[in-house]
Motif scaffolding. Structure first.
Motif, PDB file in Angstrom:
ATOM      1  N   HIS A  46       0.864  -1.178   0.000  1.00  0.00           N
ATOM      2  CA  HIS A  46       0.000   0.000   0.000  1.00  0.00           C
ATOM      3  C   HIS A  46       0.907   1.236   0.000  1.00  0.00           C
ATOM      4  O   HIS A  46       2.048   1.163   0.486  1.00  0.00           O
ATOM      5  CB  HIS A  46      -0.897   0.013   1.231  1.00  0.00           C
ATOM      6  N   GLU A  75      -3.025   1.869  -7.936  1.00  0.00           N
ATOM      7  CA  GLU A  75      -2.889   3.262  -7.482  1.00  0.00           C
ATOM      8  C   GLU A  75      -1.559   3.849  -7.976  1.00  0.00           C
ATOM      9  O   GLU A  75      -0.808   4.440  -7.216  1.00  0.00           O
ATOM     10  CB  GLU A  75      -2.936   3.323  -5.956  1.00  0.00           C
ATOM     11  N   THR A  78      -0.511   7.520  -7.240  1.00  0.00           N
ATOM     12  CA  THR A  78      -0.129   7.730  -5.848  1.00  0.00           C
ATOM     13  C   THR A  78       1.298   7.244  -5.596  1.00  0.00           C
ATOM     14  O   THR A  78       2.097   7.913  -4.940  1.00  0.00           O
ATOM     15  CB  THR A  78      -1.104   6.975  -4.916  1.00  0.00           C
TER      16      THR A  78
END
Ligand SMILES: Cc1cc2nc3c(=O)[nH]c(=O)nc-3n(C[C@H](O)[C@H](O)[C@H](O)COP(=O)(O)O)c2cc1C
Length: 133
Positions: A46, A75, A78
């Motif tokens: 993450h 993602e 990000t």
């Protein structure tokens, strides 16, 4: 000493593979401290986990290290912003098109290598402007 050593500022032309679940800050910093290029494998992390690994790797080595970012990561924006903000100097992209992020990473002073499995794809990486493949 060869072109890869010169490019990444490492002692030995040995690059540790970025590996999901296996290559966090401990392995990456150990390889970099030993004179190779350690890579944090971001594919299984993450964004906040990657941030922690980058910071711990910086604290554990004063040698060059990089982050591997598989481009299929959901993602991806990000993660790219994260490596830029954290001042990572080397990114190994993989599992995607090297044309998409190379220029953006270069604009932020980041060396870009793209992981491929054949000379055919390495030629495409060269066209995309990567520093190594
Ligand atoms: C467990 C494992 C996880 C891997 N994960 C990644 C990854 O996240 N990103 C990537 O670009 N390559 C990944 N790879 C591929 C390696 O980085 C490397 O390119 C591949 O193992 C070929 O190198 P070798 O012939 O030295 O093993 C992985 C390999 C293994 C064995």
């Amino acid at each position: 000493m060869n072109r890869i050593c010169n490019l990444f500022g490492i002692k030995y032309p040995i690059i540790q593979g970025g590996m999901v679940w296996c290559s966090g800050w401990r392995l990456a910093s150990a390889v970099s401290n030993a004179g190779g290029l350690g890579l944090i494998g971001a594919g299984s992390m993450h964004p906040e986990t990657l941030c922690e690994h980058i910071r711990k790797c910086k604290a554990a080595t004063d040698q060059p290290f990089g982050v591997n970012i598989p481009l299929m990561y959901p993602e991806i924006n990000t993660l790219i912003n994260m490596v830029i903000e954290e001042g990572v100097k080397i990114v190994f992209t993989s599992a995607g098109n090297p044309k998409i992020w190379t220029e953006h990473l270069h604009e932020h002073g980041i060396l870009v290598a793209h992981v491929v499995a054949s000379t055919k794809f390495a030629a495409k990486c060269e066209e995309a402007g990567v520093d190594a493949s």
